[in-house]
Write an enzyme that holds these catalytic residues in place. Structure first.
Site, PDB file in Angstrom:
ATOM      1  N   SER B 240       0.827  -1.211   0.000  1.00  0.00           N
ATOM      2  CA  SER B 240       0.000   0.000   0.000  1.00  0.00           C
ATOM      3  C   SER B 240       0.860   1.260   0.000  1.00  0.00           C
ATOM      4  O   SER B 240       2.038   1.230   0.368  1.00  0.00           O
ATOM      5  CB  SER B 240      -0.886   0.018   1.240  1.00  0.00           C
ATOM      6  N   ARG B 241       0.238   2.358  -0.369  1.00  0.00           N
ATOM      7  CA  ARG B 241       0.944   3.627  -0.366  1.00  0.00           C
ATOM      8  C   ARG B 241       1.335   4.007   1.068  1.00  0.00           C
ATOM      9  O   ARG B 241       2.459   4.434   1.313  1.00  0.00           O
ATOM     10  CB  ARG B 241       0.076   4.729  -0.984  1.00  0.00           C
ATOM     11  N   GLY B 243       1.816   2.058   3.627  1.00  0.00           N
ATOM     12  CA  GLY B 243       2.890   1.189   4.098  1.00  0.00           C
ATOM     13  C   GLY B 243       4.226   1.556   3.486  1.00  0.00           C
ATOM     14  O   GLY B 243       5.244   1.637   4.176  1.00  0.00           O
ATOM     15  N   GLU B 263       6.853  -0.255  -4.360  1.00  0.00           N
ATOM     16  CA  GLU B 263       5.888  -0.252  -5.459  1.00  0.00           C
ATOM     17  C   GLU B 263       4.542  -0.192  -4.756  1.00  0.00           C
ATOM     18  O   GLU B 263       4.169  -1.106  -4.038  1.00  0.00           O
ATOM     19  CB  GLU B 263       6.112  -1.532  -6.272  1.00  0.00           C
ATOM     20  N   CYS B 300      -1.549  -5.025  -8.914  1.00  0.00           N
ATOM     21  CA  CYS B 300      -1.009  -3.664  -8.979  1.00  0.00           C
ATOM     22  C   CYS B 300      -1.376  -3.015 -10.299  1.00  0.00           C
ATOM     23  O   CYS B 300      -1.446  -1.800 -10.406  1.00  0.00           O
ATOM     24  CB  CYS B 300       0.513  -3.691  -8.902  1.00  0.00           C
ATOM     25  N   GLU B 391      -6.414   4.787  -5.592  1.00  0.00           N
ATOM     26  CA  GLU B 391      -6.630   3.367  -5.826  1.00  0.00           C
ATOM     27  C   GLU B 391      -7.663   2.793  -4.849  1.00  0.00           C
ATOM     28  O   GLU B 391      -7.627   3.079  -3.653  1.00  0.00           O
ATOM     29  CB  GLU B 391      -5.298   2.616  -5.645  1.00  0.00           C
TER      30      GLU B 391
END
Lengths: 529, 529
Positions: B240-241, B243, B263, B300, B391
Site C-alpha cells: 500500500s501507499r 505502508g 511499489e 497492482c 486506488e
C-alpha cells in the site's frame, strides 16, 4: 559584458536586491551587482523548463550531442575573459583554471560522443512469442528517458567543472533533461559568462529557451524554492554535508519526493603499507604534501587521513611530511567563509586531546589564506573520537598510527563512507592489501594504488561517488559517463504500433543504437530487420 | 512440515508470542502458530547478513546463478503441498498459484542466466594513457557490487512471485546481496515453505547461512526494526501507499539513509480511443471486465480507470461493461482487512456525488468476497475530485467520459504517476495516440496498446515501475532483469596491481564478461590481452 541578471530562459531578469562577488585574495567586493533571485525567478524558470522538457527530450541523440559540443565551443570562445574573471572570484591560479576549463569542455565532448553512441538510451527489445503456452508473450521494448527538469547547484571549489556547465549539468542535458542552475554566489560573474554560452548554444541549436536557466543568489531560500518546485524532478549538488542534507530533507518532504545526488564530504583515507613506507617514505611524504596542499586543499578528494603501521618507515615518513607541510606556503581560499571554517576546523584539532599537532604551514600575510596543518593520533583514539573522522575542508590532514595490521583493518572498518581510498604498497604488501580491498570496496567509490586521490579523470570507468556520507546516493557517480544514468528512467512499450514507437526502439533501429535484443547485445549495430 | 519458526540463518527461532494465518474463504484461523518476530530476531538476522555479505558478494556469477537455480528447483520440489497451503492462506485458485509458481521459478532462472552472462557486473575499463599531456591517464576499471544486505517485504497479493523468493529477493541475491524477508502475515505457511527451500539451496551451495533469513510477524514494529537496522542497505517493498511511505520515512531518518524501492499504488488508466470504440466496443467491454475482475482485482496493474470520448462507441461500451460487471461473480479476497478496505472504498465512491454507479457485481454468500463495481464520471469532475484518482484495491473501476480530445489530454495530464497506461486504438486513432504517448511516458513505467495491463512479463525489457506515487523510485523497475540494478553500486579501481583486482576487471577477463573498453563494447567476448 556582465550584467548581473538572472538568466531565465532567454530573458535577463534583474532584481532590486543584489549582491556582489568577493575577490578573496584582496577580501574586496567586486562588481557588477548581481540579482538576488528568489522564488519568483525559480517559478518562472521552472515553468519554462517544464514546457521545454517534452520538446528537448524528443531530440535525437545527435541533436543533443551537437548541442553539448556547441556549449563546449562557446565556453572556449569566451577566451581569457573567463579565466580572468574566475581567477578574480576564486583566488585560484590561471593555470589551474585553464586546466579546469579543458576538463569542462572535454567532459561535454565526451558526453556528446557517448550520447551519440546511444549510451543514454540503453534500449532493450524482447521479441513477441505469439505461440508460447500457456500464454503468448507480447512485444516488449524498453528505452530510457530523462526524469524531467533537474536542479543543479554549482560548487564553490570548481567554478567551471562542477558549476554552471559542469558535470551535473552535462549529465542532465545528456539525459534529455532541462537544467536550472543555482549558481554559487562565490563566482557569479564566472557563472553568468558560462550561462550565456549555454544560452547561445540553445539558440544556435534551435532548442526551446527553457532548456537552461541560471539563478544566482546568496539566500538559502533560493535553493530551497528550487528543490521544492513541483516541476523539478531531480537535484545535483556538490558541497558541504550540511548543505547537501538540507536539500535531501526538502526533496524528501515534497508531496512528490525526488532524488538528490549530493556529493558532500570525504576525508579520503590513504593507507601507507609497510613495504611502501620502507621503500620510499620520503617520496611518499613529498607526494602526500603536494596532494594535500594543492589548490589550498579545496578538493573533495583531498587526502585528509593517512593510516600507517608504527614502523621505522613511518618514523621516516612523519618528519619528512611534517617538514614539507611546515614549508608549504599558505594559499588563498575560495571565500572568506571557507577560510574561516578551515581555521575553526584546525583550531578544533589543535585543542582536541586525541590529536597531536605535527606541523603547521607557513603563516603568510595574504587574506583568507589556508595554513596547511598535519596532526597525528593513534588507532584507538581515532576510533573512539568520531570528530577526528570529520572533514576539515582545506589542507589539513590527520595521520593515524596503528600498532599492528589488525588495528589497521579496524580503522578501515571504522571510517565513514568515502569518495576514495588509497593504498601505497609494494608487492610484499599484497597480503595486507588483499585484506583491505574488500573492506574499502564497501567504504569508497574509488580505490587507488600508488597514486593520490586528487585528480578525477572524466571517462567511462570513473566513479566519483561512494557510501553515505560521502554522497547521498552511493548507487551513482557524479563524474564520468555513468553519471548520465542518474537522470534517466526506463519506460516500456508493449505491443505499440511501429508508428507510435520512439525511434530508439523501432524495428529498423533508425538511430543505429546499440541494443539488447532478447538479452543479447546487437553486436553488429546493423539495423534489425 | 511447518514449524511456525522464524528462519534466522540456519536456525529455527520460535518465540512465545505467536499468530496464525487466516483462511479467507472460511474466515477461520489455521495452524500452526507462527512466531511473532521482533527486534531481537531482526538484530540476529542482520548480524548474520552482514557477516555473510563479504563472502556472498565474492562469489562468481556462475556460483550465484547456480544458487538461484537451486532455489527454483527447491520450490518446485515442494510440489502440491506449496500450492495447497497457498490456496488455503490466500483464497486464490490453485491454477493461478501454479502459474505464479512457474513465474517465480522462471524469474529465478532468467536472473541466473543474466547473472551468468555478466549482466550484474557491467564492467568498464579505460586504458591508461601514460604519454598523455599535460597529465597521463591512470588505468581505470569499474565494476558493480551489491549494496549490502537488503530487506524485502513480501506482498499479500502474490504469495510466491512478490514474496519470499519473489522478484525483490531474486534481484538482491542476483546482485550479491544477502536478503532478510519480512514475510507477509497473510501467508506465513507459504512463506516458511519457500524460506526453507532457500535455506536448503544455501546449504547445498556452500554459502554462509546469513545470505537469507525470514522473519514473520503482524506488527509494524517488526518491519520498522528491519528498515532501521544499520546493517541493512536497501529495501524492496510491494504494497500500500501508506505502508510504502512509512518505510521510506524510516529509511530517510536513519543516520545513514538507504534507498527504498516501494511499489505502492496505481489505477492504470486505459484510454479507449474513438476508432477502437467504434470498431469493437463490446469486445473491449468484455476484455475490460475480465481484466478488472481477474483475481478479485488484486493486481497492482488492475485497470481501475477508463478514459473515453463521449461517442456512440462509448454508449455501446458502457452498457456492455456494466452488464459484464453486474454478471461477474464475487470472489474471495486475500484477507479480511483487504476485503473490508475494498468495501469501504466502493462505499465512498457510492456516496461521492462526482461519481455515478453504473454496475455492481453479484452479491454472493462467501466471506471476504469482492463485489466488482463500475462507476462513471466526467472529465471536469475527475480533475476536480482528487479522491477519484486514488486506488481502490480490488475490482472497482471508474470510467471518465471526456467531451472532446482536449479534455482527454487534460485528464491524461491530471493523473498521478502510474505503473501502466493503456491505449486501445485503430490506425485512425494514431494522431490522438501520438499526442497521448509523450504525456503517458511521463506518467507511467509501461505503455500498452490493445491489451490489458494485468499480466507482467518477466523479461529484459519489462518496466514494472513508474513515477511517484506508483513507486518511490521511478528510476527503477521491480520486475525484469533491470530490477537487479537497484541493488548495485559502482566501484572504480585506479592503477591497482592485477593481483589485487577483482576477476571481473582483470586484464584476462577470466569471467568472460561483456565489458565496455574505452567506451566500446567488447563485442567478441574474447579475453582482452
Amino acid at each position: 559584458m556582465l550584467t548581473g541578471a538572472a538568466l531565465i530562459g532567454s530573458h535577463d531578469v534583474a532584481g532590486d536586491t543584489t549582491f556582489r562577488a568577493v575577490d578573496p585574495a584582496r577580501n574586496m567586493a567586486i562588481g557588477p551587482d548581481f540579482t538576488e533571485a528568489g522564488p519568483a525567478e525559480v517559478a518562472r524558470a521552472a515553468a519554462l523548463a517544464a514546457a521545454a522538457f517534452p520538446i528537448y527530450r524528443a531530440t535525437t541523440p545527435t541533436q543533443r550531442a551537437d548541442f553539448l559540443e556547441r556549449i563546449a565551443a562557446g565556453i572556449e570562445s569566451l577566451g581569457e575573459a573567463l579565466i580572468e574573471r574566475a581567477t578574480q572570484e576564486t583566488g585560484l591560479p590561471a593555470a589551474r583554471l585553464q586546466g579546469e576549463r579543458a576538463r569542462t569542455t572535454g567532459q561535454l565532448r565526451l558526453f556528446a560522443n557517448w550520447v551519440r553512441a546511444g549510451g543514454a538510451d540503453e534500449p532493450r527489445l524482447d521479441s513477441p512469442l505469439p505461440d508460447r503456452t500457456p500464454l503468448p508473450r507480447a512485444d516488449l521494448r524498453l528505452r530510457h528517458i530523462g526524469v524531467g527538469p533537474v536542479a543543479v547547484f554549482g560548487a564553490s571549489n570548481f567554478p567551471l567543472a562542477f558549476s554552471v556547465a559542469g558535470g551535473d549539468t552535462a549529465s542532465a542535458l545528456a539525459a534529455g533533461c532541462p537544467v536550472i542552475v543555482k549558481g554559487h554566489p562565490a563566482h557569479p560573474g564566472t557563472s553568468e559568462l558560462v550561462g550565456r554560452a549555454i544560452r547561445a548554444a540553445i539558440a544556435e541549436s534551435g532548442l526551446p529557451e527553457g532548456v537552461f536557466s541560471l539563478v544566482t543568489g546568496t539566500t538559502t531560500a533560493l535553493g530551497a524554492a528550487l528543490v521544492a518546485d513541483p516541476r523539478m524532478k531531480a537535484v545535483g549538488f556538490t558541497g558541504s554535508r550540511a548543505g547537501g542534507l538540507a536539500l535531501v530533507d526538502i526533496a524528501n518532504n515534497r508531496p512528490e519526493p525526488i532524488p538528490v545526488y549530493a556529493e558532500m564530504s570525504s576525508i579520503n583515507p590513504v593507507f601507507l603499507l609497510p613495504g611502501a613506507l620502507r621503500a620510499r617514505a620520503e617520496a611518499l611524504a613529498a607526494g602526500f604534501a603536494a596532494s594535500l596542499t594543492m589548490g589550498a586543499g579545496q578538493f573533495c578528494t583531498n587526502p585528509g587521513l593517512v593510516i600507517a603501521l608504527a614502523s621505522e618507515g613511518l618514523d621516516r615518513f612523519l618528519p619528512a611530511a611534517g617538514t614539507a607541510i611546515a614549508a608549504a606556503p599558505s594559499a588563498t581560499m575560495l571565500t572568506p567563509g571557507i577560510a574561516s571554517a578551515y581555521a575553526k576546523g584546525v583550531a578544533a584539532l589543535e585543542t582536541n586531546p586525541a590529536a597531536h599537532e605535527l606541523a603547521l604551514g607557513r603563516q603568510e600575510g595574504g587574506t583568507n589564506a589556508c595554513r596547511p596543518a598535519l596532526f597525528v593520533t593513534d588507532a584507538d583514539a581515532f576510533i573512539g573520537t568520531p570528530a577526528l573522522g570529520h572533514e576539515v575542508f582545506g589542507a589539513s590532514a590527520l595521520v593515524v598510527r596503528c600498532a599492528n595490521e589488525a588495528q589497521m583493518l579496524k580503522v578501515a572498518h571504522a571510517v565513514e563512507g568515502q569518495l576514495t581510498a588509497t593504498l601505497h604498497l609494494e608487492s610484499e604488501d599484497h597480503p595486507l592489501a588483499g585484506q583491505l580491498v574488500p573492506i574499502l570496496e564497501e567504504k569508497a567509490g574509488r580505490i587507488l594504488a600508488n597514486g593520490w586521490p586528487t585528480g578525477v579523470e572524466v571517462c567511462h570507468a570513473m566513479v566519483h561517488g561512494g557510501p553515505f556520507p560521502a554522497t547521498s546516493d552511493p548507487r551513482s557517480t557524479s563524474v564520468g559517463t555513468l553519471a548520465i544514468r542518474r537522470f534517466l528512467r526506463p519506460v516500456c512499450y508493449q505491443d505499440l504500433p511501429e508508428a507510435l514507437l520512439p525511434h530508439a526502439v523501432q524495428a529498423g533501429n533508425p538511430l543505429n543504437l546499440p541494443r539488447l535484443v532478447d538479452g543479447v547485445a546487437e553486436t553488429s549495430r546493423e539495423p534489425r530487420s
